[in-house]
Design an enzyme around this catalytic site. Sequence first.
Site, PDB file in Angstrom:
ATOM      1  N   ALA A  13       0.784  -1.362   0.064  1.00 46.57           N
ATOM      2  CA  ALA A  13      -0.111   0.055  -0.163  1.00 46.57           C
ATOM      3  C   ALA A  13       0.949   1.369  -0.224  1.00 46.57           C
ATOM      4  O   ALA A  13       1.967   1.453   0.948  1.00 46.57           O
ATOM      5  CB  ALA A  13      -0.954  -0.050   1.126  1.00 46.57           C
ATOM      6  N   LYS A  52      -0.122  -3.732  11.507  1.00 44.68           N
ATOM      7  CA  LYS A  52      -1.198  -3.140  12.042  1.00 44.68           C
ATOM      8  C   LYS A  52      -1.403  -3.026  13.250  1.00 44.68           C
ATOM      9  O   LYS A  52      -1.606  -1.924  13.912  1.00 44.68           O
ATOM     10  CB  LYS A  52      -2.584  -3.313  11.223  1.00 44.68           C
ATOM     11  CG  LYS A  52      -2.667  -3.142   9.709  1.00 44.68           C
ATOM     12  CD  LYS A  52      -1.981  -1.779   9.262  1.00 44.68           C
ATOM     13  CE  LYS A  52      -1.723  -1.766   7.771  1.00 44.68           C
ATOM     14  NZ  LYS A  52      -0.372  -0.876   7.503  1.00 44.68           N
TER      15      LYS A  52
END
Length: 625
Positions: A13, A52
């Site tokens: 990403a 994350k």
Amino acid sequence: MENEIRGVIFDWAGTTVDFGCFAPLKVFTEIFKNKGIDITIEEARAPMGMLKIDHVRAILSTPRISQLWSEKFGRGYSEGDVEELYSDFEPSLMKILPNYTDILDGILPLCKELRERGIKIGSTTGYTKEMMKVVAAGAAKQGYAPDCLVTAEDVGCGRPHPFMIYRNMQNLGIYPPKCIIKVGDTVSDIKEGTNAGVWSVGVIIGSSEMGLTRDEYSQLTDEQKMVLCRKITKTYFDAGADYVINNMAELPALIDEINKGQVPYLLLTPGPLTTTKTVKQAMLRDWCTWDSDYNNIIQKLRADLVSLATANSQNYTAVLMQGSGTFSVESVIGTAVPNNGKLLVLTNGAYGDRIASIAETLKIQTIVQDSGETSLPDLSELEKILIASPDITHVAVVHCETTTGMLNDIEAIGKIVKEFKKIFIVDAMSSFGGIPMDIFNLKIDYLISSSNKCIQGVPGFGFAIANKLELEKCKGNARSLSLDLYDQWKGMENGNGKWRYTSPTHVVKAFCQALKELEVEGGVEARFRRYTDNQKTLAEGMTNLKFMPLLEPHMQSPIITSFCYPKGNNFTFLEFYNFIKDKGYVIYPGKISKAETFRIGNIGNVHKNDILGLLAAIEDFLNKQ
Ligand SMILES: *Cc1c(COP(=O)(O)O)cnc(C)c1O
């Protein structure tokens, strides 16, 4: 070949998919909002690139948010809070993730080119395996599928640890790290790369650091784009990036640049020349010039130079001078010749001519005996001039005239100079340390050389080895403050090795190492044999390839050789030069007016096998014609 780039590892990403890296951002702000805590976009973005759950913890640990948390809940956050927040994060992200897999511009043509070049494509990410199933499937539909994907779960921890990169290396079968580039768009990406020891590259456009959508970015003015790029570039470099690129289209050229840098060429030039790795390594520390440790090094260096120049060392001294070799020549000429003195310069090339122009610039009375670029000086002519002009006080000559490779007979010249009781100055720049000589026997009063020729150091200073009795008479002669050889000498003597002005410390340390290596090689005699062997191998090989040496063998030095352009065909030097440069050798253009020539040096950390390699490259050039 061995060290060329063979693998590129991309982040996902913000680097290859999801322009601006927006998917996780929205969810992070949302889950904190649900707890009644408003975090800014910047706070949500700062840890981007981490796994994350680590990202959630990193947000909580920023002082402002820790504080808000404590105020709100009456206690600091716990690991249980981290897990709870993360359990909100994961399902929300999974829901929106399919909408954030669009690949970035230029990824497909880049991957095609990398594969054509035999470069493997790996990947690492801050997403979990579960999340990557969605992202990779979305990307694959658009045609982007790297050869390898590693997530933090595969190796037990995420960025900035290097282990996802190591697993890529293992799966793809590529090592060492210097054959691999990691490209990413966050600080934790850059650190992952540097921690793994691979080339760490930051990409700007579309990055999380930039944090803009495609539209937002395209609406910026050029000025705004530039300011933004500069800011992001600094962020990446501060994090340890080796390179920063604007977009993926710049990656192939960067790979070429890295490949070239890893295969440095061998310098077959008259200096600066190829030095050993250990000489270069000697420069990797800083020295205080005031400290006696450093000045003791200078005093030893000066004594070593005198010993190298003569067995009769007590009557000579070495004076070091900042600058390239010419500065030292100018320093000697401008200091040794007094106001009422007169200089005779023997010349047969550019360096002899340079001595004459120095004298002219300094308004020293000068006579020039020019024997032409391809002849030795006529000694009976020299005698005639000395008889005709008894007011000549100094005679200067170049030992090895680097213009052509001509070796002047300084012994015969010195004999005559001393019969006439003149001061004898020799520019032995390109021969000292490479050709045995004793300045006492040769009756030289001033010998000049520099750090970056046959001693095989790096460029930065020159030196004169002077007859002390003569130098003692030169007080006040100098026509320049900084190039006053007498003052420099007294400064070093009285200050116990202190240079008058800033000393080239790193160059000095490299030079000391080079002197040690000269001794280990077996001294000047051994180095002379190596250079001579190089020159003979070169001249024979080149003659076989129909490149004729410019000079007759009895004039030829072992230092550098001039070759004439081959007759008859349409030879262009630049084409020749570039061809053999690509094979790892650089040579020098010619420097004379009379004939079209080029030059090949034999000095430096250059051995017979290197010369044979060069000859093979030249043969390849001829065969492709
Ligand atoms: C290299 C060299 C010099 C000095 O040249 P710089 O470019 O100033 O270092 C002077 N004389 C000769 C013969 C040389 O080979």
